[in-house]
Scaffold this active site. Structure first.
Site, PDB file in Angstrom:
ATOM      1  N   ALA A 155       2.429  -9.244   5.990  1.00 40.47           N
ATOM      2  CA  ALA A 155       1.775  -8.711   4.785  1.00 40.47           C
ATOM      3  C   ALA A 155       2.563  -7.503   4.249  1.00 40.47           C
ATOM      4  O   ALA A 155       3.780  -7.587   4.123  1.00 40.47           O
ATOM      5  CB  ALA A 155       0.318  -8.399   5.067  1.00 40.47           C
ATOM      6  N   CYS A 156       1.867  -6.409   3.983  1.00 41.31           N
ATOM      7  CA  CYS A 156       2.535  -5.267   3.331  1.00 41.31           C
ATOM      8  C   CYS A 156       3.622  -4.641   4.183  1.00 41.31           C
ATOM      9  O   CYS A 156       4.437  -3.873   3.678  1.00 41.31           O
ATOM     10  CB  CYS A 156       1.511  -4.199   2.967  1.00 41.31           C
ATOM     11  N   SER A 157       3.618  -4.918   5.466  1.00 37.31           N
ATOM     12  CA  SER A 157       4.657  -4.342   6.334  1.00 37.31           C
ATOM     13  C   SER A 157       5.814  -5.311   6.563  1.00 37.31           C
ATOM     14  O   SER A 157       6.658  -5.066   7.432  1.00 37.31           O
ATOM     15  CB  SER A 157       4.046  -3.918   7.674  1.00 37.31           C
ATOM     16  N   SER A 333       4.704  -5.737   0.293  1.00 40.36           N
ATOM     17  CA  SER A 333       5.786  -5.235   1.162  1.00 40.36           C
ATOM     18  C   SER A 333       6.932  -4.589   0.385  1.00 40.36           C
ATOM     19  O   SER A 333       7.724  -3.835   0.951  1.00 40.36           O
ATOM     20  CB  SER A 333       6.341  -6.377   2.006  1.00 40.36           C
TER      21      SER A 333
END
Ligand code: CO8
Length: 372
Positions: A155-157, A333
């Site tokens: 996901a965002c990482s 990300s």
């Protein structure tokens, strides 16, 4: 241990933009139509009337003023409220690969490398347009790179976790020059009929080149001094779309969408982010006074200011913790990499900085960087 650097970065920004005013205007038209259509049910108490969205709320709560999207057509039409685009056949690269190609070329140019130098490509993003063959392998072919390639999702990482994989591949001897791309084609996953989340995301793609310092010829490179990754399970940011959906007798019409409990995320994730950054700073013997820049994940202006204040022990100057939320919105990300790409100038050799992502999972990825 071999020194590894980020020697180039790239950014692809879709041309089309949607302002808060356009988005709220379309949402409020939808609300009027809905409330009119179900006036009787609402009057009978069988259904709740929908509330208007507001530009003031969006900007104050998130810092977002506008966002870029690949396909604007359809999103603002109250009868459609989704991006409208054609299905591509097998001969055409999907949008994510196309975006990645643009960002990759800029990153390669900055690093002074060609596709022939790249021996690993990681496509790291919150969504993939197909499970296989890996998008990264199609990009590898289009660029004319050799070696190997794979997709990954945290996901965002995704970007920071992929950079950490790149560092480990270089140190482990399985790659010398790594291209990481983060094509975030978020707009199809936004529920434009949801007042809580219709404003959050934009489309974009970032790219970074990671290589051994010994092979680096870039005039602007950052040594990766330390990396710290952390995950902790939470249902507060979730999407359930998957290949088994068609098997269920009652398909969920909301299944494709991003969902979150924004307040809970805000409260639970921030302490984790501060802990991860501070632990890695301590491990690298870097103090708040040493930090010249914080390139943080871009989900919410108040969250970023809070995190920067916690790390620095004082209010950050705008240039110390740059924000790109106003024009890009949340780009999953890619957010911290956009902040890095657009604001990496102006540091001196030896200056230290933090690049940190945080989001669904929960996940936190922190890199301590030093300008070469
Ligand atoms: N207009 C007007 N009022 C609104 C609106 C709106 N659009 N939306 C909500 N309100 C109202 C609410 O109804 C509420 O009213 P009341 O007080 O009367 O109940 C009031 O405003 C306050 O609502 P909230 O408490 O929900 O508002 P917040 O101040 O918490 O702000 C945010 C909402 C902006 C969502 C905020 O909570 C936030 O940003 N939290 C952090 C979330 C975060 O960081 N999430 C990470 C997500 S990104 C990620 O992990 C990647 C996932 C994969 C990417 C997928 C790509 C699509």
């Amino acid at each position: 241990m071999e020194n590894v650097v980020i020697s180039g970065s790239g950014l692809f920004t879709p041309a089309a933009t949607i302002s808060n005013e356009e988005l709220v205007n379309s949402f409020n038209q939808y609300v009027d139509q809905f409330n009119q259509q179900y006036a009787q049910e609402i009057a009978d108490g069988q259904m709740d009337a929908l509330d208007y969205s507001s530009c003031e709320f969006i900007e104050k709560a998130s810092g977002i003023k506008s966002r870029h999207v690949l396909y604007k057509v359809g999103i603002l039409d109250p009868a459609i409220m989704r991006p409208v685009f054609d299905r591509r056949d097998e001969q055409q690269a999907p949008e994510m690969v196309e975006m990645a190609l643009h960002a990759a070329k800029e990153a390669l140019q900055q690093a002074g490398k060609t596709a022939a130098d790249v021996d690993l490509i990681i496509c790291a993003a919150s969504n993939m347009q197909r499970p296989y063959p890996a998008l990264a392998i199609e990009l590898q072919q289009l660029l004319g790179a050799t070696g190997y390639a794979y997709d990954m999702n945290v996901a965002c990482s995704s970007a920071t976790f992929a950079i950490s994989n790149a560092v480990n591949a270089i140190r482990g001897g399985t790659a010398r020059v790594v291209l990481v791309v983060n094509p975030e084609f978020a707009s199809p996953q936004v529920n434009y009929r949801s007042r809580d989340s219709h404003f959050i995301f934009g489309d974009v793609c970032t790219a970074t080149i990671i290589e051994a310092q010994s092979s680096c010829s870039s005039p602007l490179a950052f040594r990766i001094m330390g990396m710290r990754l952390k995950t902790q399970f939470s249902n507060n940011i979730r999407c359930d779309v998957n290949y088994t959906e068609h098997c269920f007798s009652e398909p969920d019409p909301e299944v494709a969408f991003f969902k979150q409990q924004g307040r809970k995320v805000f409260k639970e994730l921030l302490p984790l982010v501060a802990e991860v950054i501070q632990d890695e700073m301590a491990a690298q013997d870097v103090t708040a006074a040493d930090l010249k820049r914080l390139w943080l994940h871009q989900a919410n202006i108040n969250m970023n200011i809070f995190a920067a204040k916690k790390i620095l022990g004082r209010d950050p100057e705008p240039a110390e913790a740059p924000l790109v939320l106003d024009t890009y919105a949340n780009t999953a990300s890619a957010g911290s990499i956009i902040a890095f790409h657009l604001n990496k100038q102006g540091l001196k050799t030896g200056d230290k900085a933090i690049l940190c992502s945080f989001g669904a999972g929960y996940s936190v990825g922190c890199l301590v960087l030093e300008q070469c």
